[in-house]
Design a protein around this motif. Structure first.
Motif, PDB file in Angstrom:
ATOM      1  N   THR A   1      14.764  14.601 -17.195  1.00 27.71           N
ATOM      2  CA  THR A   1      13.482  14.641 -17.119  1.00 27.71           C
ATOM      3  C   THR A   1      13.481  16.296 -16.790  1.00 27.71           C
ATOM      4  N   VAL A   2      12.231  17.035 -16.811  1.00 27.68           N
ATOM      5  CA  VAL A   2      12.176  18.464 -16.394  1.00 27.68           C
ATOM      6  C   VAL A   2      12.425  18.512 -14.871  1.00 27.68           C
ATOM      7  N   ASN A   3      11.863  17.589 -14.336  1.00 24.09           N
ATOM      8  CA  ASN A   3      12.146  17.544 -12.638  1.00 24.09           C
ATOM      9  C   ASN A   3      13.607  17.453 -12.230  1.00 24.09           C
ATOM     10  N   SER A   4      14.397  16.607 -12.971  1.00 22.49           N
ATOM     11  CA  SER A   4      15.814  16.618 -12.917  1.00 22.49           C
ATOM     12  C   SER A   4      16.505  17.702 -12.602  1.00 22.49           C
ATOM     13  N   TYR A   5      16.048  18.838 -12.918  1.00 24.72           N
ATOM     14  CA  TYR A   5      16.724  20.064 -12.767  1.00 24.72           C
ATOM     15  C   TYR A   5      16.185  20.895 -11.517  1.00 24.72           C
ATOM     16  N   LYS A   6      15.278  20.222 -10.976  1.00 29.01           N
ATOM     17  CA  LYS A   6      14.952  20.719  -9.721  1.00 29.01           C
ATOM     18  C   LYS A   6      15.968  20.459  -8.579  1.00 29.01           C
ATOM     19  N   ARG A   7      16.707  19.284  -9.052  1.00 27.86           N
ATOM     20  CA  ARG A   7      17.409  18.644  -8.214  1.00 27.86           C
ATOM     21  C   ARG A   7      18.737  19.262  -8.413  1.00 27.86           C
ATOM     22  N   LEU A   8      19.292  19.359  -9.700  1.00 35.64           N
ATOM     23  CA  LEU A   8      20.540  19.872 -10.139  1.00 35.64           C
ATOM     24  C   LEU A   8      20.717  21.474 -10.175  1.00 35.64           C
ATOM     25  N   VAL A   9      20.814  22.023  -8.587  1.00 34.79           N
ATOM     26  CA  VAL A   9      20.772  23.435  -8.567  1.00 34.79           C
ATOM     27  C   VAL A   9      21.958  23.936  -8.225  1.00 34.79           C
ATOM     28  N   VAL A  10      21.954  25.246  -8.595  1.00 32.72           N
ATOM     29  CA  VAL A  10      23.504  25.950  -8.076  1.00 32.72           C
ATOM     30  C   VAL A  10      22.906  26.909  -6.831  1.00 32.72           C
ATOM     31  N   GLY A  11      23.947  26.727  -6.046  1.00 34.10           N
ATOM     32  CA  GLY A  11      23.656  27.773  -4.707  1.00 34.10           C
ATOM     33  C   GLY A  11      23.014  26.818  -3.522  1.00 34.10           C
ATOM     34  N   ASN A  12      22.307  27.685  -2.788  1.00 33.61           N
ATOM     35  CA  ASN A  12      21.522  27.065  -1.657  1.00 33.61           C
ATOM     36  C   ASN A  12      20.365  26.219  -2.181  1.00 33.61           C
ATOM     37  N   ASN A  13      19.986  24.976  -1.556  1.00 37.31           N
ATOM     38  CA  ASN A  13      18.931  24.161  -2.122  1.00 37.31           C
ATOM     39  C   ASN A  13      17.901  24.473  -1.061  1.00 37.31           C
ATOM     40  N   VAL A  14      16.404  24.619  -1.347  1.00 39.29           N
ATOM     41  CA  VAL A  14      15.439  24.528  -0.563  1.00 39.29           C
ATOM     42  C   VAL A  14      15.586  23.547   0.638  1.00 39.29           C
ATOM     43  N   SER A  15      15.814  22.236   0.055  1.00 36.25           N
ATOM     44  CA  SER A  15      16.108  21.381   0.906  1.00 36.25           C
ATOM     45  C   SER A  15      17.281  21.485   2.251  1.00 36.25           C
ATOM     46  N   GLY A  16      18.152  22.344   1.991  1.00 34.74           N
ATOM     47  CA  GLY A  16      19.225  22.738   2.818  1.00 34.74           C
ATOM     48  C   GLY A  16      20.465  21.938   2.356  1.00 34.74           C
ATOM     49  N   THR A  17      20.335  20.630   1.867  1.00 34.62           N
ATOM     50  CA  THR A  17      21.531  19.864   1.716  1.00 34.62           C
ATOM     51  C   THR A  17      21.348  19.313  -0.006  1.00 34.62           C
ATOM     52  N   THR A  18      22.284  19.117  -0.507  1.00 33.23           N
ATOM     53  CA  THR A  18      22.332  18.653  -1.920  1.00 33.23           C
ATOM     54  C   THR A  18      23.417  17.808  -2.143  1.00 33.23           C
ATOM     55  N   TRP A  19      23.380  16.599  -2.752  1.00 35.17           N
ATOM     56  CA  TRP A  19      24.455  15.727  -2.879  1.00 35.17           C
ATOM     57  C   TRP A  19      24.489  15.577  -4.463  1.00 35.17           C
ATOM     58  N   ALA A  20      23.811  16.719  -5.313  1.00 38.12           N
ATOM     59  CA  ALA A  20      23.865  16.689  -6.704  1.00 38.12           C
ATOM     60  C   ALA A  20      24.525  17.903  -7.234  1.00 38.12           C
ATOM     61  N   PRO A  21      25.825  17.593  -7.338  1.00 44.44           N
ATOM     62  CA  PRO A  21      26.862  18.795  -7.817  1.00 44.44           C
ATOM     63  C   PRO A  21      26.700  18.996  -9.414  1.00 44.44           C
TER      64      PRO A  21
ATOM     65  N   GLY B   1       1.140  -1.303   0.000  1.00 40.03           N
ATOM     66  CA  GLY B   1       0.027   0.031  -0.021  1.00 40.03           C
ATOM     67  C   GLY B   1       0.737   1.220   0.018  1.00 40.03           C
ATOM     68  N   THR B   2       1.943   1.248  -0.510  1.00 40.98           N
ATOM     69  CA  THR B   2       2.901   2.456  -0.419  1.00 40.98           C
ATOM     70  C   THR B   2       3.184   2.782  -2.082  1.00 40.98           C
ATOM     71  N   ILE B   3       3.874   3.774  -2.374  1.00 36.70           N
ATOM     72  CA  ILE B   3       4.263   4.309  -3.618  1.00 36.70           C
ATOM     73  C   ILE B   3       5.899   4.300  -3.418  1.00 36.70           C
ATOM     74  N   CYS B   4       6.699   3.692  -4.284  1.00 36.29           N
ATOM     75  CA  CYS B   4       8.097   3.777  -4.302  1.00 36.29           C
ATOM     76  C   CYS B   4       8.452   4.559  -5.736  1.00 36.29           C
ATOM     77  N   THR B   5       8.961   5.708  -5.473  1.00 29.96           N
ATOM     78  CA  THR B   5       9.052   6.721  -6.692  1.00 29.96           C
ATOM     79  C   THR B   5      10.573   6.809  -6.698  1.00 29.96           C
ATOM     80  N   PHE B   6      10.994   6.813  -7.932  1.00 26.69           N
ATOM     81  CA  PHE B   6      12.534   6.934  -8.497  1.00 26.69           C
ATOM     82  C   PHE B   6      12.479   8.431  -8.890  1.00 26.69           C
ATOM     83  N   MET B   7      11.271   9.427  -8.782  1.00 28.97           N
ATOM     84  CA  MET B   7      11.287  10.676  -9.381  1.00 28.97           C
ATOM     85  C   MET B   7      12.368  11.573  -8.658  1.00 28.97           C
ATOM     86  N   PRO B   8      13.124  12.267  -9.542  1.00 25.50           N
ATOM     87  CA  PRO B   8      14.472  12.896  -8.936  1.00 25.50           C
ATOM     88  C   PRO B   8      14.111  13.961  -7.568  1.00 25.50           C
TER      89      PRO B   8
END
Length: 464
Positions: A311-331, A242-249
């Motif tokens: 994907t379009v969504n991939s570039y919400k992960r590949l960001v320059v500077g501070n990330n809204v989430s506070g941490t990024t492992w996507a250089p 009953g869960t969703i496993c997502t690989f969405m970036p």
């Protein structure tokens, strides 16, 4: 079905693994002894999504000769029209795997054919051809892919982490988050181990509900097959509970995204890692060949990004500077460094880790593209320059520019433009494939650009 159990009640490692070197008859016996009724003839579309036909076991032999037929125009990205010949998948015995989450089924991949010729837009074929180029040099590519994913559930019309108590602001490696995911993680790991996929670590990642499962590296085609199998298993096991496993970036703007880091080495015919060299003056244990391969990755980084972050969504992960989430492992910095997780390429001693890609990638296409770029670096003896063993996240864009370090594309549109302008991938992977990819992804970008988001409604509906 093999009923041998460990004391914990789970199947022992490799209990359902396909014995190596099976003949056709032995494979049929293996399937019958494990209660298999249907074999899935499988391939992936251009997005890396698994496609299948279920074939009753009494027609198993036909999968190895004629193969299973598909209307190619019905799959995304095969570049086929409704009036053309069938797309055939001629299955290969060494890809045979049972599917413990569906005990009466087994899975097989194979060669994609049209009119008995290898289809140029089948990405598994494309990877195989790049590996053949490598084999001509007496080399093979070993890869280890690290898939990250997020477990969600629907609650009150919203998607939230499946575990209501998984709320830590900094959740990486949290024991409770890991422990409370066992209803999903345990059957998934048992499934992988039962068919001989060697899982060596599992952890809770930065985001709430986010995990990573790592299994042992393998020859590149086998690794891509394993990633595809892993995604199939994860999707169905999560659905069953009953869960969703997502690989969405990047499913949430306030949480870290899901990457798929790729570790890679080249190996010679003696099994020696030819990327390793203890005499490396830079102390990173890399050979000249490894540095040249690395030079190819950096030289083609913008175009390569389109294929690893697709994907379009991939570039919400590949960001320059501070990330809204506070941490990024996507250089996003086109650089490398000794164990530097803020650079595009990290160098664990004697091997390379490419950190750009995300979990939405097609593993066959991504690996083929990465190999094409690396071989170009070897052939042209490209110099990657000096390493940068600094925290790029602490630097301003001006400081980064002063270091002569480029930034990766910041939108899918920019990445597609880079891919159009880099002839290497059309020349090595095939013009038909790259044209098909560009057309599909341009349509994705256009659809996104024309859609109206909730953010726009919130910001503008009552503002003007």
């Amino acid at each position: 079905m093999n009923e041998e159990k460990t004391q914990s009640g789970s199947l022992p490692f490799g209990a359902l693994a396909t014995p190596p070197g099976l003949t056709e008859g032995a494979a049929r016996d293996f399937l019958e002894s494990n209660g298999v009724r249907f074999v899935l003839a499988q391939f992936v579309d251009i997005h890396g999504v698994a496609k299948s036909k279920a074939v009753p076991l009494n027609h198993f032999e036909a999968l190895l000769t004629d193969g299973a037929g598909f209307a190619g125009a019905g799959a995304w990205g095969l570049g086929m029209k409704p009036h053309e010949s069938e797309f055939m998948v001629r299955c290969e015995l060494d890809t045979l795997r049972l599917m413990p989450w569906r005990p009466e089924y087994a899975s097989m991949f194979g060669v994609g054919l049209v009119d008995d010729n290898e289809h140029a837009v089948d990405t598994r074929n494309v990877l195989r051809k790049q590996l053949d180029r490598l084999a001509e040099r007496g080399l093979k590519l070993n890869t280890g892919m690290e898939p990250e994913f997020i477990l969600l559930k629907e609650q009150g019309g919203e998607l939230v982490p499946f575990d209501d108590t998984d709320r830590l602001a900094k959740a990486a490696y949290d024991y409770r988050g890991l422990s409370r995911g066992r209803a999903f993680l345990h059957p998934l790991v048992e499934t992988l181990e039962a068919v001989g996929i060697d899982v060596y670590q599992i952890d809770h990642e930065d985001a709430n509900g986010q995990y990573e499962i790592n299994f042992k590296y393998a020859e590149a085609l086998r690794t891509a097959d394993q990633i595809t199998y892993f995604k199939m298993a994860a999707a169905e096991i999560s659905h069953d509970i009953g869960t969703i496993c997502t690989f969405m970036p990047k499913p949430r703007s306030d949480a870290t995204g899901s990457g798929m880091h790729i570790h890679l080495t080249l190996e010679d015919e003696k099994g020696t890692n030819v990327f390793a060299d203890d005499s490396d003056d830079r102390g990173m244990g890399l050979s000249k060949m490894a540095y040249n391969f690395l030079g190819g990755l950096l030289a083609h980084a913008p175009a390569l990004t389109a294929l690893l972050a697709p994907t379009v969504n991939s570039y919400k992960r590949l960001v320059v500077g501070n990330n809204v989430s506070g941490t990024t492992w996507a250089p996003v910095y086109v650089a490398y460094g000794d164990n530097n997780r803020t650079a595009m390429v990290r160098v664990p001693y004697g091997r390379l880790e490419l950190r750009v890609g995300d979990s939405a990638m097609n593993p066959y296409l991504a690996t083929a593209a990465m190999l094409a770029a690396g071989l170009d670096g070897i052939d042209r003896e490209l110099d990657p320059g000096e390493p940068h063993n600094i925290n790029f996240y602490d630097l301003s864009l001006t400081q980064i520019a002063d270091l002569d370090v480029d930034i990766l594309p910041q939108t899918l549109s920019d990445a597609l433009e880079a891919l159009r302008g880099d002839n290497l991938f059309a020349e090595t992977l095939g013009q038909q494939l790259i044209s098909e990819f560009l057309a599909i992804k341009q349509e994705e970008w256009t659809d996104y650009h024309r859609s109206i988001s909730q953010w726009e409604l919130n910001r503008y509906l009552r503002f003007y």
